[in-house]
Scaffold this active site. Structure first.
Site, PDB file in Angstrom:
ATOM      1  N   ASP A 115       0.915  -1.213   0.035  1.00 12.35           N
ATOM      2  CA  ASP A 115      -0.081  -0.514  -0.461  1.00 12.35           C
ATOM      3  C   ASP A 115       0.010   1.359   0.206  1.00 12.35           C
ATOM      4  OD1 ASP A 115      -2.260  -1.504  -0.006  1.00 12.35           O
ATOM      5  OD2 ASP A 115      -2.806  -0.296   2.255  1.00 12.35           O
TER       6      ASP A 115
ATOM      7  N   HIS B 291       4.246  -2.740   2.994  1.00 15.79           N
ATOM      8  CA  HIS B 291       3.376  -1.091   2.778  1.00 15.79           C
ATOM      9  C   HIS B 291       5.632  -0.575   1.681  1.00 15.79           C
ATOM     10  CE1 HIS B 291       1.222  -0.465   5.621  1.00 15.79           C
ATOM     11  NE2 HIS B 291      -0.107  -0.060   5.334  1.00 15.79           N
TER      12      HIS B 291
END
Length: 304
Positions: free
Chosen positions: A112, A258
């Site tokens: 992400d 991430h």
């Protein structure tokens, strides 16, 4: 009488001497049917003798005994038919979140908040080293800043989804504002020629109304089964241990990372190594639907 006997002896001695002399050699050319017999020291195909042939065989045998067998891991060795492909698993095509059904031992890797220069590329390189693909949920503002990096993610065969335009908590804004932020994130990707068939709610904060609206538009919402919590300022080893512990406990699922943190870049190689050692497979996620964001590509073949 004695003289005759002596003469006879001399004649006999002469005859015996004649028999002991070497006979004349027969010329093979005299008889057209005759062929010279090849002897062991005749030259054959560039070798000087049969003895050299035997010597070369002996050396070959010694060479095999002297040098070890080429390791199976060597790039010079042709892979065996049916051999394990390592960490890479199947490709799963989905039309909705309900189609994301993983078997025991299967995980989907998601990243992400990117893309980010250097970090996103480093993560792709690590994934490439293990022959697996990930799904990158991108923030629209980052897409606008690094369009070439978005294209690089796509060109390497990874899947891409939207994460809104500004990473806002959609559960805390109005329904119309939330839809506008989602559309803006999709538009940022469409402007660089990338569809957004997947979507993840920032902070995983969703509402039933938004989920229904996204489903009606053919967008697959990606939830999270295993959170690496790499947003905490932990060491790479801590991230690996924590994530692997949850993967083993869960047995399968969608893993959240991430691609904006250096610690994630550092942890990913070790995580993938342990994931492989534990016998897990990384599933490649693809969309079989057609989201209404324009420039969409319909996938007709399904691999399981």
């Amino acid at each position: 009488m004695h003289f005759l006997s002596l003469a006879a002896c001399m004649v006999s001695a002469a005859l015996l001497a004649g028999c002991a002399t070497k006979p004349n050699r027969v010329d093979p050319s005299v008889n057209a049917l005759s062929e010279p017999v090849k002897r062991p020291d005749d030259k054959i195909k560039g070798l000087s003798s049969f003895a050299q042939i035997e010597k070369s065989k002996s050396l070959a045998a010694k060479s095999k005994a002297k040098f070890p067998k080429t390791p199976e891991s060597s790039p010079l060795v042709r892979p065996k038919v049916g051999a394990s492909k390592g960490l890479a698993g199947r490709t799963l095509y989905v039309n909705s979140a309900n189609d994301i059904r993983l078997k025991p031992g299967e995980v989907i890797l998601t990243f992400d908040d990117g893309p980010v220069p250097k970090k996103t590329k480093a993560i792709m390189n690590t994934l490439g080293n293990y022959g697996v693909k990930g799904t990158f949920l991108m923030v629209g503002s980052m897409v606008k800043s690094y369009p070439s990096l978005v294209k690089a993610v796509k060109s390497r065969g990874h899947s891409i989804g939207s994460h809104t335009v500004d990473h806002a908590n959609l559960a805390k804004v109005s329904f119309s504002s939330a839809k506008a932020k989602i559309r803006a994130g999709e538009k940022a990707l469409a402007n660089v020629g990338v569809d957004a068939p997947f979507f993840r709610f920032p902070y995983l904060a969703s509402t039933p109304a938004l989920r229904k609206w996204l489903a009606q538009r053919g967008v697959t919402v990606l939830d999270v089964d295993i959170d690496s919590k790499d947003y905490f300022k932990d060491s790479a080893s801590t991230i690996i241990q924590r994530t692997m512990s949850r993967v083993k406990k869960q047995g399968s699922g969608v893993v959240l990372f991430h691609d904006i943190h250096a610690r994630t870049v550092a942890a990913l190689p070790g995580f993938l190594r342990e994931l492989k050692a534990a016998g897990f497979k990384v599933v490649t996620l693809k969309s079989n639907s057609r989201p209404s964001t324009g420039n969409s590509l319909q996938v007709s073949s399904i691999s399981q």
